[in-house]
Design an enzyme around this catalytic site. Structure first.
Site, PDB file in Angstrom:
ATOM      1  CB  CYS A   1      -0.923   0.016   1.218  1.00  0.00           C
ATOM      2  SG  CYS A   1      -1.942   1.507   1.330  1.00  0.00           S
TER       3      CYS A   1
ATOM      4  CG  ASN B   1      -3.336  -7.965  -1.305  1.00  0.00           C
ATOM      5  OD1 ASN B   1      -2.884  -7.125  -2.069  1.00  0.00           O
ATOM      6  ND2 ASN B   1      -4.396  -7.757  -0.570  1.00  0.00           N
TER       7      ASN B   1
END
Length: 340
Positions: free
Chosen positions: A240, A249
């Site tokens: 992010c 992820n």
């Protein structure tokens, strides 16, 4: 324990995975990669983001990618949509589903969206209403539902308030994000106890990053609460931009190894997904963090080394074979001569 028999995986690699990459992946390669993912059995692919290119330059070709990918009728193609202008572009690109996003943390929301939480709702309402008018489903992403890189632990009541408001605005489901990848199973239990009590008939998706290596443990905990929808990124690609230190992820490859290993159906072909992972790994010219992928990569290298070594021996063997044949024939000849 309410562990599901089937699990639905949304592949977010083309969006959440690539958004943080400094290495540019060409539009042609993005399209080819998404087409590979489309044939793997995955049922939803988040193919890009329609955030302004100034903020996410890695996805500045979102419209072109959306127009050029080969659509599999069994796959839903979604994208991240920040505002009305983004929705206009997303509809031009042919989205099947829109994803809106905000944070449970006030500070992260300001860093990510440049608005307060209160200021974000009217913007999202316009996107949700516009998508509904075009008969598109809408997912609501809520970031930092466990911890925030700026505020620390997030109060569960704050998360519930945001969930309440997004469901009131009309989202069809919610994806709850461990954005910085610091949650542990006890936090997951605490949040899901509250969420499932408050929203027993709503679709909840869990979105785990793997910064501390806890994503798989958190997914098992979520499944024990009956959750059967997860976001993941092929190879563990991602991070992010507004969460310092956050890893990608949970890797789709690792998640499949878990799910298929315990007999849970996903409908996804691991071999095809592995090919897609190796494809994007080669384009980025770096090792992706997936454990399952790293294992397969090492096995492939060992096999190639073995083949090369045997090829070398084979190239060296003809003279040796000629020697053996020579001495065999000479021996037979000598035996015949001795009988005479």
């Amino acid at each position: 324990m309410r562990r599901p028999n089937n699990v639905f995986i949304k592949e977010v690699g083309p969006r959440d995975g690539l958004q943080n990459e400094k290495e540019w992946v060409s539009t042609d390669d993005k399209v080819e990669w998404i087409n590979m993912l489309s044939e793997s059995g995955i049922k939803e692919i988040e193919f890009s983001s329609f955030v302004h290119p100034r903020w996410v330059p890695a996805l500045k070709d979102a419209r072109e990618v959306g127009k050029r990918i080969t659509r599999n009728p069994d796959v839903t193609y979604s994208a991240l949509v920040p505002n009305e202008k983004g929705l206009e572009h997303a509809l031009e690109a042919g989205i099947d589903m829109a994803s809106v996003f905000m944070s449970a943390s006030e500070t992260h929301n300001r860093k990510n969206i440049n608005k307060s939480i209160a200021e974000t709702y009217p913007v999202l309402k316009k996107v949700i209403d516009g998508a509904k008018q075009e008969e598109k489903r809408v997912t609501g992403y809520i970031s930092t539902v466990f911890d925030c890189p700026f505020e620390g632990k997030i109060n569960t009541d704050n998360v519930l308030r945001v969930c309440d408001r997004l469901f009131e605005l009309g989202v069809d489901d919610l994806s709850l994000g461990d954005t910085i990848g610091t949650a542990v199973p006890s936090q997951v239990e605490e949040l899901l106890e509250a969420i499932l009590y408050r929203f027993p008939n709503k679709d909840i998706i869990m979105h785990f990053h793997d910064t501390r290596g806890m994503a798989i443990a958190n997914i098992v905990t979520s499944m024990n609460y009956g959750i059967n929808r997860f976001d993941s990124s092929v190879g563990g690609l991602g991070g992010c931009p507004y969460a310092p230190g956050a890893a990608g992820n949970v890797a789709t490859n690792d998640l499949l190894y878990l799910l298929h290993g315990v007999g849970i159906n996903t409908g996804i072909d691991e071999k095809k997904l592995e090919q897609a992972a190796f494809f994007i790994q080669a384009k980025l010219e770096k090792q992706l963090p997936s454990r399952a992928l790293s294992y397969r990569d090492s096995q492939t290298k060992k096999r190639n080394e073995f083949v090369q070594a045997n090829d070398t021996r084979m190239m060296e063997s003809p003279p040796r074979k000629r020697e053996i044949i020579y001495f065999f024939l000479k021996n037979q000849y000598d035996k015949l001569r001795s009988k005479e």
